[in-house]
Design an enzyme around this catalytic site. Structure first.
Site, PDB file in Angstrom:
ATOM      1  N   LYS A 133     -44.127 -66.595  43.243  1.00 34.67           N
ATOM      2  CA  LYS A 133     -43.612 -67.855  42.705  1.00 34.67           C
ATOM      3  C   LYS A 133     -43.821 -67.924  41.196  1.00 34.67           C
ATOM      4  O   LYS A 133     -44.817 -67.423  40.680  1.00 34.67           O
ATOM      5  CB  LYS A 133     -44.360 -68.977  43.426  1.00 34.67           C
ATOM      6  CG  LYS A 133     -43.894 -70.386  43.182  1.00 34.67           C
ATOM      7  CD  LYS A 133     -44.683 -71.349  44.112  1.00 34.67           C
ATOM      8  CE  LYS A 133     -44.380 -72.802  43.849  1.00 34.67           C
ATOM      9  NZ  LYS A 133     -45.134 -73.681  44.782  1.00 34.67           N
ATOM     10  N   SER A 206     -42.201 -77.000  47.158  1.00 30.96           N
ATOM     11  CA  SER A 206     -41.833 -76.469  45.866  1.00 30.96           C
ATOM     12  C   SER A 206     -41.553 -74.968  45.890  1.00 30.96           C
ATOM     13  O   SER A 206     -40.869 -74.476  44.996  1.00 30.96           O
ATOM     14  CB  SER A 206     -42.915 -76.765  44.834  1.00 30.96           C
ATOM     15  OG  SER A 206     -44.108 -76.085  45.136  1.00 30.96           O
ATOM     16  N   SER A 230     -45.692 -77.499  49.944  1.00 32.17           N
ATOM     17  CA  SER A 230     -44.846 -76.594  49.151  1.00 32.17           C
ATOM     18  C   SER A 230     -44.662 -75.209  49.724  1.00 32.17           C
ATOM     19  O   SER A 230     -43.755 -74.491  49.297  1.00 32.17           O
ATOM     20  CB  SER A 230     -45.399 -76.492  47.722  1.00 32.17           C
ATOM     21  OG  SER A 230     -45.127 -77.673  47.008  1.00 32.17           O
TER      22      SER A 230
END
Lengths: 547, 547
Positions: A133, A206, A230
């Site tokens: 990420k 997220s 997330s």
């Protein structure tokens, strides 16, 4: 006009990213201009991947590792296949923020040479392509902490990346996350990551870039992070596997953020991947390096399930809804199907679980996220002229958060501690090992509508580990009609109800969430395989994919 | 005059306490009016205890338990002996806040009946008289959270008391703590607890009542609590054994306080007792009940030392001073003696340990204790008109603490996390298992002078567990002359230097502190026995006392 410097910077960053996708991996304009809502078949139909590459990318991470360790697959071939498919995935979902397949191939060559020379792997993740990420620092690569203001070319690896490299992982892409990293969708200055099954729906957030990429099989192992859902939300929306371990058990030093020191709700990090066994493969490999030796905030726990876990009935709670927001019909249908199967399964004691004041826990979590009333968010936006996006604006709106002084924060922490204590007593009285429940009040959300976090954030404030896994079912207008005479039980419920339309969500994957009490990650990993085996009529823990 | 209601309440509380000491256990006025500075011999000389009671009270807790479990000692005789001696201890040191020997005898009778009937003990602490600190709730008994404002007759037991009762412990007294519970001395509305070895010196704090009581052998097992040195400082000053375990491993629900939710530095609770093995006896018994099942904030760790601890050399660091405040000559003499013995000991690798920015850590700890700048302390004082005592005033003086807003607290927590990370790297590079160091910059303090916490609070902010144990040495004017031409290295050092006078501290016990890295409590307990065995020429882990 006032945002001109911001926009120029963003244009340059995005242009550089696009230039990194080689011409040989570009989809033709005829494809890009006529994309179907469901783009999951494009890697197979576009003609850019060989049959061998398609086969490799259908493996789960554990399967890739087994093939490499057996000499049946090279690390170079593995990362090449996943890298090419990632490039395609990006063009149809906008899931990447950096692409560096050449670096990955270079590292894979070293690993293949080591294997050829010694006949051994460098570690349990030897040759595994791993996507990570955006906010997780990787030396020499793009990174940002949720806003343009922290955009940087990272000088060094985060602790997780160091560990994964030491275990043999190969990095080749980084993935998108939303502005603020505090929304359950995925829209940043890089743009919006859409759901591979339906581009009118969100990939979730997220860690939405990971969700879309793994669902597209451009990666079989991604690293997400989760403070309110997330990892679990995008895993659910994209129909993949994802785990949020108990916090302070996994290495997170070197993850960018903008509220460091906000210790009211602790974040966690974990795998987003292609199979149940992949989660165990990842977690045990990382824990095996004893990351607590380098990060004193980490707790030295082994996550070994209790010895009696297979010798006695597994007590599984089931929660259809949290008494605050009623999930949409597809989610309820999957839960009812699960209940039916679990009731009939030998070795399972099913318990109808009653939620304990989830509205209070969810409210506390939200207040704890933004203890300054959202001031910091405005500060970092203002520093570059970055425009605030709708869900960022929503998440810090003043009816949900407020500024606190020191005593106000003590009270908030104290209320949290009392709630945790009460919830623990309630859970103990329910006498369950694990709880099966929704991940979200519906399948993948329509863009900019994800305004109820309660099915994930409740477990963040409690710090109960959770795993999301696909039900194998999909939203279906024929099976999931709208309940027209519904009486909402809360304002959030009323809003959620308005969002449902059977045709809009058609085809979206339906997922389950399985939760265990804090620190019971070992039980959770073992129980998830048992439960999934029952729900999907599989033999638990068996290899799902074979080369 | 403005404090009249406060004073009337305090008078009534103290009068009730004094009335609970039976006439038969009162020391004559001729004794009380002519007390020597060192009162440790009074229990033996006063004639109120039988020879058998004196023998019983010379046992350590493990010895008491062994004798009871072997049928050689009744629980009634045990609590009677310790209760009588506690009454004497209180009259000469002012160590108690509640006395209820009759309750203890009643419970001991039940335990004796159980043992007579079944031949078995109810648990590993069957019949052990246990003293506990004022702020730890015990049903039906006095309690306060550091100020008169929270004085109460407790409605129920704290979790620790419940657990100890379930294990067979017998309660009979509660012990004094200072106003605010945040000073390293022991002066509350109950008055001042003095050092049994020299009433001109402090018993230490905050668990000073326990320190004095255990040193007087009015208890062999006390329960203290420690957020800045509150177990270790009084253990050192009174020459007993005390352990502060890693925080969030021991049950603390139901401990009164006035800043609940201040999670910047976590408190801990642990034993203050008569021998090294007593600490293990206590910790293993408590952990054996799995307190984390009832308190979700607790971490399920077993504290088992690593298997190789006896199979390889033990690496022991030694730190003579922290580069901020130089300990007084008696403490340095004992450390030099320890260094000499450890250098010569087989199986020990001694490392000269270099402290890492202790001034910064100590400052951060102090700022974290009072994140509101001390406002809450003034609020609770004002609510009853309780006058502020000198060390309370000092501890919240505005040159040490300040009020914070939310972002200020985030920064403080972040700075703490970074410091912990840096310190961990430093400790790892030092490659030590445990560290031997001072507990305080001198032996027991002169009253109202304890203004440097650095030798204990540094381990609180780092959350490294620590054990204090006696050196067997005492301050001696002939051996510990003043260093007249000393150049202080800091203002705190200059102040500490002015406090030293060889004659004033004569006879005070000198203690050592042994520290391990966070969560290494199992290593610490094992290593302490090894190190103490070397320093005191004892056979490690052998029974020190026998009935």
């Amino acid at each position: 006009m006032e945002h001109a410097p911001y926009e120029a910077k963003v244009r340059a960053i995005k242009a550089k990213l696009e230039s990194q996708i080689p011409k040989s991996l570009r989809l033709p304009a005829s494809t890009l201009n006529n994309l179907p809502l469901d783009v999951t078949s494009i890697p197979r139909t576009c003609g850019l991947l060989t049959e061998a590459e398609l086969t490799i990318t259908e493996l789960d991470a554990t399967g890739v590792l087994e093939c490499i360790a057996a000499g049946k697959l090279s690390a170079v071939d593995a990362v090449t296949a996943f890298g090419k498919r990632a490039a395609i995935a990006h063009q149809v979902t906008n899931c990447l923020v950096d692409f560096f397949l050449e670096d990955g191939i270079a590292r894979a060559k070293e690993l293949d040479a080591h294997f050829a020379h010694t006949g051994t792997v460098v570690g349990p993740l030897h040759g595994l392509p791993v996507s990570i990420k955006d906010h997780q620092l990787l030396a020499g690569r793009n990174a940002s902490g949720g806003f343009l203001s922290s955009f940087q070319i990272a000088k060094e690896d985060c602790q997780m990346a160091k560990i994964l490299r030491s275990l043999g992982a190969v990095f080749y892409v980084k993935t998108n996350q939303p502005q603020s990293i505090m929304t359950l969708e995925c829209h940043s200055f890089y743009g919006r990551t859409v759901n591979p099954y339906n581009s009118n729906l969100s990939s979730g957030g997220s860690s939405g870039g990971e969700g879309a990429l793994v669902a597209m099989k451009g990666s079989c192992m991604g690293v997400g992070s989760d403070i309110g859902g997330s990892i679990r939300c995008p895993s659910a929306h994209c129909g993949i596997y994802g785990m949020r371990p108990t916090s302070l058990t996994q290495p997170m030093v070197g993850y960018l953020g903008y509220m460091h020191g906000q210790d009211g709700v602790d974040p966690s990090t974990g795998p987003m991947c292609a199979s149940a066994r992949d989660m165990t493969t990842f977690i045990q490999a990382v824990i095996g390096t004893k990351p607590y030796l380098d990060d004193p905030s980490l707790i030295p726990l082994s996550f070994v399930p209790p010895a009696d876990i297979g010798a006695r009935p597994l007590r599984v709670g089931i929660m259809m809804h949290d008494d605050v927001v009623m999930p949409h019909p597809p989610t309820l249908r999957a839960l009812k199907a699960a209940k039916h199967k679990l009731e009939a399964a030998p070795g399972i004691e099913l318990v109808d679980y009653v939620p304990y004041k989830h509205d209070e826990g969810v409210r506390l979590a939200h207040e704890l996220y933004f203890q300054d009333g959202g001031k910091r968010v405005h500060e970092v936006l203002d520093s570059t002229g970055e425009p605030i996006l709708p869900l960022t604006e929503w998440v810090i709106a003043s009816d949900k958060v407020k500024d606190h002084d020191a005593q106000g924060i003590w009270k908030l922490f104290y209320d949290r501690n009392v709630y945790r204590q009460q919830y623990s007593s309630h859970w103990n009285a329910s006498n369950i090992d694990v709880l099966l429940c929704p991940t979200f009040p519906g399948v993948a959300a329509r863009h900019d509508t994800s305004k109820y976090w309660g099915y994930t954030s409740i477990w963040n404030i409690l710090d109960y580990p959770g795993i999301v896994f696909p039900s194998g079912l999909h939203a279906d207008p024929a099976l999931d009609p709208i309940e027209s005479s519904y009486n909402p039980v809360s304002p959030s419920d009323a809003y959620n109800h308005t969002l449902y339309d059977p045709t809009i969500f058609a085809g979206a994957p339906i997922s389950y969430q399985l939760v265990a009490k804090k620190y019971n990650d070992g039980i959770l990993l073992a129980a998830q395989m048992v439960v999934e085996g029952i729900l999907r009529d599989m033999v638990p823990a068996s290899p799902i994919y074979k080369l």
